[in-house]
Scaffold this active site. Sequence first.
Site, mmCIF file in Angstrom:
data_model
loop_
_atom_site.group_PDB
_atom_site.id
_atom_site.type_symbol
_atom_site.label_atom_id
_atom_site.label_comp_id
_atom_site.label_asym_id
_atom_site.label_seq_id
_atom_site.Cartn_x
_atom_site.Cartn_y
_atom_site.Cartn_z
ATOM 1 N N GLY A 1 22.407 82.583 35.498
ATOM 2 C CA GLY A 1 22.918 83.525 33.431
ATOM 3 C C GLY A 1 23.367 82.749 32.765
ATOM 4 O O GLY A 1 23.403 81.795 32.408
ATOM 5 N N CYS B 1 29.886 76.849 33.851
ATOM 6 C CA CYS B 1 29.373 77.203 32.936
ATOM 7 C C CYS B 1 28.924 76.647 32.418
ATOM 8 O O CYS B 1 29.486 75.464 31.842
ATOM 9 C CB CYS B 1 30.984 78.130 31.808
ATOM 10 S SG CYS B 1 30.205 78.370 29.962
#
Length: 183
Positions: free
Chosen positions: A48, A110
Amino acid sequence: MTTAIVQTGDPVLRTPAAPLTKEEISSSFIQDLIAEMRDTMRAAPGVGLAAPQIGHSLQLVVIEDPADAKTRLSEAQLAKRGRTHVPFHVLINPRLIPDESKSVEFFEGCLSVAGFAALTPRFLSVKVEALNEHGEPISIDATGWYARILQHEIDHLNGILYIDRMVSESFSTVENLQHFAET
Ligand code: ZN
């Protein structure tokens, strides 16, 4: 075309992102930005990417989870995480409606906190209402890892990083995670 991913400490990651109008969505600027985000996510690789991560404070997210051998997870590990193939798609101006009855903890990382991971609680199931890349309304019911990706990416649009939600004593380099953590 790929772009550098902004790292933590850059204020753009802490700024609430602006919604897009239908006119903006159909503009070549946004359509080109979507392609750039897709290419950047795939090259990273990641599952993502939110527009603030490449420096644009806009409510725009791309998601794609191949859930294949490239993840370095076994079939059993993929199953434990509820991780399944999610085709490429775009979310614009998303609204998250979590089912708060059950949360689960897994190690999460992340692309904007490169090289680290930590146990992060997330709701097991969520609903998301958003617009797609054509400005059409879409509604998603997600569970497992897909629900985690959605929560992580929509947090980015609100200036929130997983390190704000993590179990802080589990914070680890990715290298140490592979050596020491039970996954
Ligand atoms: Zn992220």
